[in-house]
Motif scaffolding. Structure first.
Motif, PDB file in Angstrom:
ATOM      1  N   ASP A   1       0.869  -1.290  -0.077  1.00  0.00           N
ATOM      2  CA  ASP A   1       0.073  -0.006  -0.006  1.00  0.00           C
ATOM      3  C   ASP A   1       1.008   1.221   0.080  1.00  0.00           C
ATOM      4  OD1 ASP A   1      -2.317  -1.513   0.149  1.00  0.00           O
ATOM      5  OD2 ASP A   1      -2.177  -1.695   2.244  1.00  0.00           O
ATOM      6  N   PHE A   2       2.079   1.192  -0.003  1.00  0.00           N
ATOM      7  CA  PHE A   2       2.968   2.340  -0.027  1.00  0.00           C
ATOM      8  C   PHE A   2       3.312   2.825  -1.290  1.00  0.00           C
ATOM      9  CE2 PHE A   2       5.248   1.033   4.049  1.00  0.00           C
ATOM     10  CZ  PHE A   2       4.006   1.005   4.916  1.00  0.00           C
ATOM     11  N   SER A   3       3.690   4.005  -1.300  1.00  0.00           N
ATOM     12  CA  SER A   3       4.078   4.622  -2.731  1.00  0.00           C
ATOM     13  C   SER A   3       5.529   3.930  -3.221  1.00  0.00           C
ATOM     14  CB  SER A   3       4.625   5.986  -2.678  1.00  0.00           C
ATOM     15  OG  SER A   3       5.206   6.568  -3.773  1.00  0.00           O
ATOM     16  N   PRO A   4       5.479   3.335  -4.603  1.00  0.00           N
ATOM     17  CA  PRO A   4       6.606   2.708  -4.996  1.00  0.00           C
ATOM     18  C   PRO A   4       7.756   3.332  -5.071  1.00  0.00           C
ATOM     19  CG  PRO A   4       4.725   2.478  -6.600  1.00  0.00           C
ATOM     20  CD  PRO A   4       4.195   3.484  -5.660  1.00  0.00           C
ATOM     21  N   GLU A   5       7.694   4.537  -5.014  1.00  0.00           N
ATOM     22  CA  GLU A   5       9.061   5.311  -5.132  1.00  0.00           C
ATOM     23  C   GLU A   5       9.991   5.180  -3.816  1.00  0.00           C
ATOM     24  OE1 GLU A   5       6.141   6.455  -6.221  1.00  0.00           O
ATOM     25  OE2 GLU A   5       6.828   6.077  -8.705  1.00  0.00           O
ATOM     26  N   LEU A   6       9.075   4.950  -2.600  1.00  0.00           N
ATOM     27  CA  LEU A   6       9.779   4.968  -1.417  1.00  0.00           C
ATOM     28  C   LEU A   6      10.743   4.000  -1.308  1.00  0.00           C
ATOM     29  CD1 LEU A   6       6.943   5.596   1.335  1.00  0.00           C
ATOM     30  CD2 LEU A   6       8.795   7.059   0.794  1.00  0.00           C
ATOM     31  N   LEU A   7      10.482   2.852  -1.816  1.00  0.00           N
ATOM     32  CA  LEU A   7      11.407   1.626  -1.870  1.00  0.00           C
ATOM     33  C   LEU A   7      12.651   2.141  -3.014  1.00  0.00           C
ATOM     34  CD1 LEU A   7      12.087  -0.890  -0.628  1.00  0.00           C
ATOM     35  CD2 LEU A   7      10.878  -2.099  -2.386  1.00  0.00           C
ATOM     36  N   GLN A   8      12.445   2.678  -3.930  1.00  0.00           N
ATOM     37  CA  GLN A   8      13.400   3.192  -4.651  1.00  0.00           C
ATOM     38  C   GLN A   8      14.208   4.230  -4.285  1.00  0.00           C
ATOM     39  OE1 GLN A   8      11.888   5.649  -7.844  1.00  0.00           O
ATOM     40  NE2 GLN A   8      13.797   6.130  -8.823  1.00  0.00           N
TER      41      GLN A   8
ATOM     42  N   LEU B   1      16.550   2.214  -1.593  1.00  0.00           N
ATOM     43  CA  LEU B   1      17.810   1.362  -2.479  1.00  0.00           C
ATOM     44  C   LEU B   1      18.732   2.466  -2.986  1.00  0.00           C
ATOM     45  CD1 LEU B   1      15.974  -1.405  -4.095  1.00  0.00           C
ATOM     46  CD2 LEU B   1      17.201  -1.569  -2.130  1.00  0.00           C
ATOM     47  N   GLU B   2      18.377   3.643  -3.330  1.00  0.00           N
ATOM     48  CA  GLU B   2      19.301   4.703  -3.896  1.00  0.00           C
ATOM     49  C   GLU B   2      20.274   5.204  -2.708  1.00  0.00           C
ATOM     50  OE1 GLU B   2      16.893   7.466  -5.456  1.00  0.00           O
ATOM     51  OE2 GLU B   2      16.733   6.657  -7.513  1.00  0.00           O
ATOM     52  N   GLN B   3      19.689   5.277  -1.628  1.00  0.00           N
ATOM     53  CA  GLN B   3      20.712   5.599  -0.287  1.00  0.00           C
ATOM     54  C   GLN B   3      21.938   4.706  -0.239  1.00  0.00           C
ATOM     55  OE1 GLN B   3      20.766   8.588   1.000  1.00  0.00           O
ATOM     56  NE2 GLN B   3      19.955   8.253   2.964  1.00  0.00           N
TER      57      GLN B   3
ATOM     58  N   ALA C   1       9.528   0.034  -9.873  1.00  0.00           N
ATOM     59  CA  ALA C   1      10.039   1.581  -9.236  1.00  0.00           C
ATOM     60  C   ALA C   1      11.425   1.433  -8.886  1.00  0.00           C
ATOM     61  CB  ALA C   1       9.171   2.160  -8.265  1.00  0.00           C
ATOM     62  N   ILE C   2      11.971  -0.003  -8.310  1.00  0.00           N
ATOM     63  CA  ILE C   2      13.127  -0.165  -8.015  1.00  0.00           C
ATOM     64  C   ILE C   2      14.152  -0.673  -8.814  1.00  0.00           C
ATOM     65  CG2 ILE C   2      12.016  -0.439  -5.521  1.00  0.00           C
ATOM     66  CD1 ILE C   2      12.978  -3.631  -5.941  1.00  0.00           C
ATOM     67  N   LEU C   3      13.669  -1.000  -9.877  1.00  0.00           N
ATOM     68  CA  LEU C   3      14.831  -1.709 -10.867  1.00  0.00           C
ATOM     69  C   LEU C   3      16.167  -0.711 -11.249  1.00  0.00           C
ATOM     70  CD1 LEU C   3      12.432  -3.507 -13.432  1.00  0.00           C
ATOM     71  CD2 LEU C   3      14.042  -4.371 -11.738  1.00  0.00           C
ATOM     72  N   PRO C   4      15.870   0.659 -11.524  1.00  0.00           N
ATOM     73  CA  PRO C   4      17.106   1.571 -11.871  1.00  0.00           C
ATOM     74  C   PRO C   4      17.945   1.478 -10.756  1.00  0.00           C
ATOM     75  CG  PRO C   4      14.777   2.427 -12.561  1.00  0.00           C
ATOM     76  CD  PRO C   4      14.494   1.323 -11.748  1.00  0.00           C
ATOM     77  N   ALA C   5      17.493   1.868  -9.440  1.00  0.00           N
ATOM     78  CA  ALA C   5      18.143   1.741  -8.180  1.00  0.00           C
ATOM     79  C   ALA C   5      18.835   0.435  -8.027  1.00  0.00           C
ATOM     80  CB  ALA C   5      17.328   2.134  -7.123  1.00  0.00           C
TER      81      ALA C   5
END
Length: 400
Positions: free
Chosen positions: A258-265, A268-270, A292-296
């Protein structure tokens, strides 16, 4: 002594009493440490300085040269022990040693590098730890679901363990604000904490930022599993400066659907420059989060292991995941769920469907063109407590 032998211990301690009874010791007597831990075959290498976990100042500091040739006052003797506090009472070996130490507080320091607590009431734990040099402890494991009242009682002791590097804690489902503050504030005193493992810390739901603000040093490993975190918790986690050097991240059992997909992205970028192990089992991750997380994820150049068992991924998302991680040079352990298309009324994949999946995934790996081994979790309808790695099918591609 393995197993610990009470008569032998009594003989050793009786001999030490003779030495401790002397107000001065002879010029040639330099005994500083008695080590009663089970070191096994590593005993001589430990005391030769090869084991990096032995770095108490008393062990590394050189013995001063005796130039005066006079007798020196007897310094407190350090006694090192292993502490596994189980059930209701200590075994007779530890009970005898603690009584001996209590009668000689001024002459010895009771030291423990690793503390494990399994099932002992907190009142008994308090009595035992009152005898121990708490700043010697470097590794703490509390493997029992305490009520928050017990956690509040233990918290001040944790704050005195100023050299703790690794903390493992199983916590309760209660959520009392004053206890949360009392517990999380102890992290302000833990300047050497590197590895933090929290199993079912429901009391941090909506309050994770309180703990993150109190972290005093960068973490190497962070585990927060099987509890309900909020979207704001994940936001605070992704913005915390103390996680920017993480080598291991485990959020298994945290529902992310239920979270925004970008949060996990963002998270992982961090950690992309340092992350080596990523566990996201049973997070109810769906295709949108994967997209959303594939690039990171593709920039996590140090990644060695990834596990996503128990999530809800389509075959299309699985293929994208395999393609985006194919360029990671160190990746050698990969654990994935069976795609959604394989789901049926059966709890475990049939042999026929498994063979079909193996063929499809092998074709993807062949197209990517590099040697690769993945493990496929073939069980459905998993619940909390199941072993994600108990129903694994290996799929291996080795170019001809």
């Amino acid at each position: 002594m393995e197993p610990p032998h009470l008569i032998t211990l009594q003989a050793v301690l009786d001999g030490l009493d003779v030495l401790l009874s002397q107000k001065e010791h002879p010029r040639r007597c330099k005994l500083q440490v008695l080590d009663l831990r089970n070191t096994g075959q590593n005993f001589w290498s430990i005391w030769s300085g090869y084991m990096d976990h032995m770095y108490s100042s008393s062990l590394t500091a050189p013995v001063p040269e005796d130039r005066s040739r006079t007798k020196q006052p007897l310094a407190p003797l350090e006694v090192f022990i292993e502490m596994n506090l189980k059930e209701w009472a200590m075994d007779e070996f530890l009970t005898y040693l603690m009584r001996w130490a209590e009668q000689r507080k001024g002459s010895i320091h009771l030291c423990c590098k690793k503390l494990k607590i399994f099932g002992m009431p907190v009142e008994n734990i308090m009595k035992v730890l009152s005898m121990v040099q708490l700043d010697c402890i470097q590794d703490v494991e509390v493997n029992q679901n305490w009520h928050l009242s017990s956690l509040a009682t233990f918290a001040p002791l944790l704050g005195q363990m100023s050299n703790v590097q690794r903390l493992i804690l199983s916590a309760s489902k209660e959520q009392e604000q004053h206890v949360v503050v009392q517990f999380t504030s102890q992290f302000l005193k833990l300047h050497h904490l590197r590895d933090l493992y929290l199993e079912s810390p429901f009391f941090l739901s909506g309050r994770l930022d309180q703990m993150l603000r109190c972290l005093m040093s960068p973490l190497d490993n962070l585990t927060i599993t099987h509890c309900l975190l909020t979207e704001s918790d994940l936001t605070h986690l992704s913005q915390c400066p103390r996680i920017s050097q993480l080598k291991g991240l485990d959020l298994s059992g945290i529902t992310l659907a239920d979270f925004s997909p970008e949060l996990l992205q963002v998270l992982l970028e961090q950690v992309a420059d340092t992350l080596q192990v990523l566990d996201l089992n049973q997070c109810e991750i769906m295709d949108s989060q994967i997209e959303a997380i594939l690039p990171a994820l593709s920039h996590c150049s140090q990644l060695r292991s990834i596990s996503m068992c128990g999530n809800l991924l389509s075959m299309a998302a699985m293929e994208k995941l395999l393609r985006h991680t194919s360029g990671l040079p160190r990746l050698s352990q990969e654990f994935y769920p069976a795609p959604l298309e394989s789901n049926s009324s059966q709890a475990v994949l049939s042999e026929e469907r498994l063979a079909q999946l193996r063929a499809e995934l092998l074709e993807i790996l062949r197209d990517l063109g590099r040697p690769r081994t993945i493990w496929l979790n073939s069980i459905f309808f998993a619940s909390y407590g199941y072993n994600e790695y108990s129903h694994l099918e290996i799929i291996e591609y080795i170019p001809a």
